[in-house]
Design an enzyme around this catalytic site. Structure first.
Site, PDB file in Angstrom:
ATOM      1  N   GLU A 275      -5.379   8.825  17.613  1.00  0.00           N
ATOM      2  CA  GLU A 275      -5.776  10.238  17.647  1.00  0.00           C
ATOM      3  C   GLU A 275      -6.678  10.581  16.463  1.00  0.00           C
ATOM      4  O   GLU A 275      -7.630  11.357  16.597  1.00  0.00           O
ATOM      5  CB  GLU A 275      -4.521  11.127  17.655  1.00  0.00           C
TER       6      GLU A 275
ATOM      7  N   SER B 129       4.543  -1.542   4.216  1.00  0.00           N
ATOM      8  CA  SER B 129       4.782  -2.911   4.700  1.00  0.00           C
ATOM      9  C   SER B 129       4.808  -3.892   3.531  1.00  0.00           C
ATOM     10  O   SER B 129       3.943  -3.859   2.656  1.00  0.00           O
ATOM     11  CB  SER B 129       3.675  -3.327   5.675  1.00  0.00           C
TER      12      SER B 129
ATOM     13  N   SER C 278       1.218   6.431   2.649  1.00  0.00           N
ATOM     14  CA  SER C 278       1.964   7.357   3.520  1.00  0.00           C
ATOM     15  C   SER C 278       3.246   7.839   2.865  1.00  0.00           C
ATOM     16  O   SER C 278       3.880   7.109   2.100  1.00  0.00           O
ATOM     17  CB  SER C 278       2.311   6.657   4.838  1.00  0.00           C
TER      18      SER C 278
ATOM     19  N   GLN D 241       0.839  -1.197   0.000  1.00  0.00           N
ATOM     20  CA  GLN D 241       0.000   0.000   0.000  1.00  0.00           C
ATOM     21  C   GLN D 241       0.873   1.245   0.000  1.00  0.00           C
ATOM     22  O   GLN D 241       1.542   1.539   0.999  1.00  0.00           O
ATOM     23  CB  GLN D 241      -0.908  -0.015   1.241  1.00  0.00           C
ATOM     24  N   GLY D 242       0.883   1.982  -1.096  1.00  0.00           N
ATOM     25  CA  GLY D 242       1.705   3.183  -1.211  1.00  0.00           C
ATOM     26  C   GLY D 242       0.919   4.449  -0.926  1.00  0.00           C
ATOM     27  O   GLY D 242       0.594   5.207  -1.841  1.00  0.00           O
TER      28      GLY D 242
ATOM     29  N   GLU E 237     -13.517  -1.154   4.939  1.00  0.00           N
ATOM     30  CA  GLU E 237     -12.387  -2.024   5.245  1.00  0.00           C
ATOM     31  C   GLU E 237     -11.841  -1.784   6.646  1.00  0.00           C
ATOM     32  O   GLU E 237     -11.436  -2.715   7.333  1.00  0.00           O
ATOM     33  CB  GLU E 237     -11.276  -1.829   4.218  1.00  0.00           C
TER      34      GLU E 237
END
Lengths: 397, 333
Positions: A380, A168, A136, A133-134, A251
């Site tokens: 948060e 990851s 961040s 997953q690209g 999800e």
């Protein structure tokens, strides 16, 4: 030497037909090599994990709700939950391709073209394509729309330039679900576009980052003049991201649906291992009220998860309600991990057998759990979502 | 009948009845108002004038009672009307009609000569008391027992101690019937606390948006926004846990019920405490009703012996595991 006392299996609770089949299959196929409740001198290899995950799908226990034409099994959320309860109860390794199955796949189903669905979805379930997953970036974590990775129109498609981080599994992936922008960073939510980027495209550079548990699954990924085709774009600019955001809200609520039951099995493993040794039992006893409290929290987590499944079944929006189970699970699991780590630290010095196994597992869980209040929207951010979108608290007079 | 109805249909009736009850100081009059609204017999058999509905239909009623600070032993009335109906239909019928204000002494047993946790004990007659063998019996006034004034926190539904001097309870429920009554009680108490806690959260959220300090509402401050979000999570957790317990999941209806009760007993009072903090000095005043909610929820936790419940769960957890993956780990204790 086998330090486990016997091989008597207890009678499990009643289950539906799908659960019973899953339970039998897992008992027959989850070898000692793959069990996460055993300390291993040499951990299972990536190839072993991939083979197990492929077999899991072939047996009907992955892609449960996906349409049959894309190698899914065409069942509903209730069956998904039923099977996931069994997956959670067993000491199974975490999925190598969870991003593919729980994030990329549902987004492709929502916004992909027919050709994309036919090409990409079966490859996820058969483990030909592991996804990362690209999203961040160094300057865009919780504030995701501050991302700067650019997608620039060129004659033969799109040119990608930028950097992703905390990706990851990137070093073992074949595809990246990349979020980029067509305009300027100041445009915020406008001009965002999703791509399915082949990780072997020229200009993709992956560097591993060692995480606090000693693992090397974290990565940063650089995109230097990477050229992709229109056929790699998921939905139109803006449209793809907006649809993806809706999918993401579902999800967040439903991914790793097995987590309540896995959490319970971790607690049961800890207690059962301590019960098997008088010295460990003495260590455990003073913690039992705290662990009973954790047991209560696990039941409550099941309620939060099952409420969302029922909402899905009735066609209701999940929206911000997905924040409830994410927030509750991540913090309760950290509390458990802290107590468990304290207990196993007081064990007698043993190097093999149930106490050594549970010690290794609880220490792993303790360290890994530190990420749980950070990823998929920090604690948060979840609290902000509840304040803004559920309580509708105003910020100005 | 239950198939044609939805529990939510009782919400408005229950709210209106609680508002009417708040307008009268006489507990007996409150009982009549509740009976006129048809609320005391929601789960009682038709033979005693009840609606014979499943327990989930009583949840909106007890939630409204929790939100509305009801000064009537409603949970006890609902339970006694349902569980005494087979053995004492006349008494169950009188409870359903609001003619008899009965209650339950939740802690202690008759053989100890005094029992506690008796809501509205100074008015209640008769009283159900538990016995050492697990059963329960009824005591009436003038049968060698008298109530002592409350030493508990609840001022809307004060608890009494009942001193037994030679009183012999009339056995009405065996151990199995008492277990069924206690199971229902756990759900009703959790529902009552959910209603009270949700009301505390609503009051705090409203106040945080009205009260301006440093030129902006309290709700503009992230620390308070996050506090209220955590309280919202706690209320939602009880709500979802109750829904799950009422659905009686095949993998463990008893643990689902016990868990939501124990969760409510702990988090309900904490939500009231948090609301008092949001209100600041106002929250510490007698006139702001948050302390009454706090008192009521603490009293429910005491009546339901929540601390003993956690310890019993700990013992059960230690005694056995139902997970077959750990069946090969023998007990060394």
């Amino acid at each position: 030497m086998n330090l486990y006392k016997s091989t008597t299996l207890k009678t499990p609770p009643p289950a539906g037909a799908h659960a019973a089949r899953a339970r039998t299959w897992i008992a027959e196929n989850l070898t000692d090599r793959l069990r996460t409740d055993r300390a291993h001198d040499t951990p299972a290899t990536l190839d072993e994990l991939i083979a197990f995950e492929r077999a899991l799908h072939a047996a009907g226990f992955a892609g449960i709700t996906w349409p049959r034409e894309y190698e899914g099994h065409g069942l509903g959320p209730r069956e998904h939950l039923e099977i996931n309860r069994e997956i959670g109860r067993a000491p199974m390794p975490n999925a190598v391709n969870s991003i593919g199955k729980e994030l990329a796949g549902p987004i492709i189903l929502a916004v992909g073209t027919e050709a994309q669905k036919a090409e990409l979805l079966p490859a996820i379930l058969t483990m030909q394509h592991i996804w990362c997953q690209g999203f961040s970036e160094p300057g865009a974590g919780s504030d995701l729309v501050a991302l700067r990775t650019r997608a620039e129109r060129v004659a033969d498609g799109w040119r990608l330039n930028g950097q992703k981080i905390w990706t990851s599994g990137a070093s073992k992936s074949q595809r990246c679900l990349l979020l980029a922008r067509t305009g300027r960073a100041e445009d915020r939510h406008r001009g965002l576009v999703l791509f399915a980027v082949p990780m072997d495209a020229p200009g993709v550079d992956v560097r591993e980052i060692r995480s606090i548990d000693g693992q090397w699954s974290f990565c940063e990924v650089f995109f230097n003049d990477v050229i992709v085709q229109d056929s790699h774009m998921l939905g139109a600019p803006d449209e793809g991201w907006n649809a993806a955001a809706r999918v993401l809200s579902i999800e967040r609520a439903t991914n790793r649906m097995y987590r309540s039951w896995r959490f319970q099995s971790e607690l049961e493993h800890l207690v059962a291992a301590c019960r098997s040794d008088r010295r460990a039992l003495g260590v455990l006893r003073p913690y039992m009220r705290q662990l009973a409290q954790i047991r209560v929290e696990i039941e409550m987590l099941k309620g939060l998860v099952e409420t969302l499944v029922e909402r899905l079944m009735t066609g209701s929006e999940i929206g911000p309600n997905g924040s409830f189970p994410k927030l509750y699970w991540s913090e309760a699991h950290q509390r458990f991990a802290r107590i468990a780590c304290e207990i196993v630290a007081q064990f007698p010095a043993v190097t093999e057998g149930p106490l050594a196994d549970v010690r290794a597992r609880m220490q792993d869980i303790y360290l890994a759990s530190r990420a749980e209040t950070i990823y998929a929207g920090t604690t948060e951010i979840q609290l902000d979502i509840i304040a803004k979108r559920i309580l509708n608290l105003k910020r100005a007079a | 009948m239950a198939d044609d109805l939805d529990p939510s249909e009782f919400e408005e009736t229950a709210r209106a009845a609680m508002a009417a009850c708040a307008g009268t100081a006489d507990p007996a009059a409150r009982g009549r108002l509740l009976a006129e609204a048809g609320l005391l017999g929601v789960i009682a058999p038709e033979a005693v004038g009840g609606l014979d509905l499943p327990i989930r239909f009583a949840l909106p009623v007890v939630k409204a009672a929790g939100a509305g600070l009801l000064g009537y032993p409603l949970i006890e009335a609902l339970l006694l009307a349902r569980h005494l109906a087979p053995v004492d239909p006349a008494l169950a019928g009188a409870i359903v009609e609001g003619r008899t204000l009965a209650s339950i002494a939740w802690t202690g047993c008759a053989e100890d000569r005094s029992v506690n946790g008796l809501p509205m004990g100074e008015r209640a007659d008769p009283v159900l008391v538990f016995l050492r063998d697990g059963g329960a019996g009824l005591l009436s006034r003038g049968q060698g027992c008298h109530a002592l004034a409350s030493t508990g926190l609840d001022i809307d539904l004060p608890d009494s101690t009942l001193v037994l001097s030679g009183a012999k309870p009339r056995m009405v429920l065996d151990a199995a019937a008492v277990a069924a009554l206690r199971a229902d009680a756990a759900l009703l108490r959790a529902g009552f606390i959910e209603g009270a806690a949700a009301q505390c959260l609503a009051l705090a959220a409203d106040y945080a948006q009205e009260r301006v300090q440093f030129g902006k509402p309290l709700s503009a401050n992230q620390v308070l926004r996050h506090r209220l979000s955590r309280d919202a999570l706690a209320v939602e957790t009880i709500r979802a846990g109750l829904a799950r317990a009422l659905a009686e999941p095949a993998e463990g209806a008893a643990i689902a019920r016990e868990a939501v009760w124990l969760c409510a007993a702990q988090t309900g009072p904490a939500i009231a405490e948090s609301a008092i903090q949001v209100f600041g000095g106002m929250g510490f005043t007698w006139d702001v009703p948050l302390h009454r909610h706090l008192r009521q929820m603490q009293a429910q936790a005491t009546r339901g012996t929540a601390i003993e419940g956690i310890d019993a769960l700990a013992e059960a957890l230690l005694a056995d595991t139902e997970n077959e993956w750990y069946g090969d780990l023998a007990y060394a204790g």
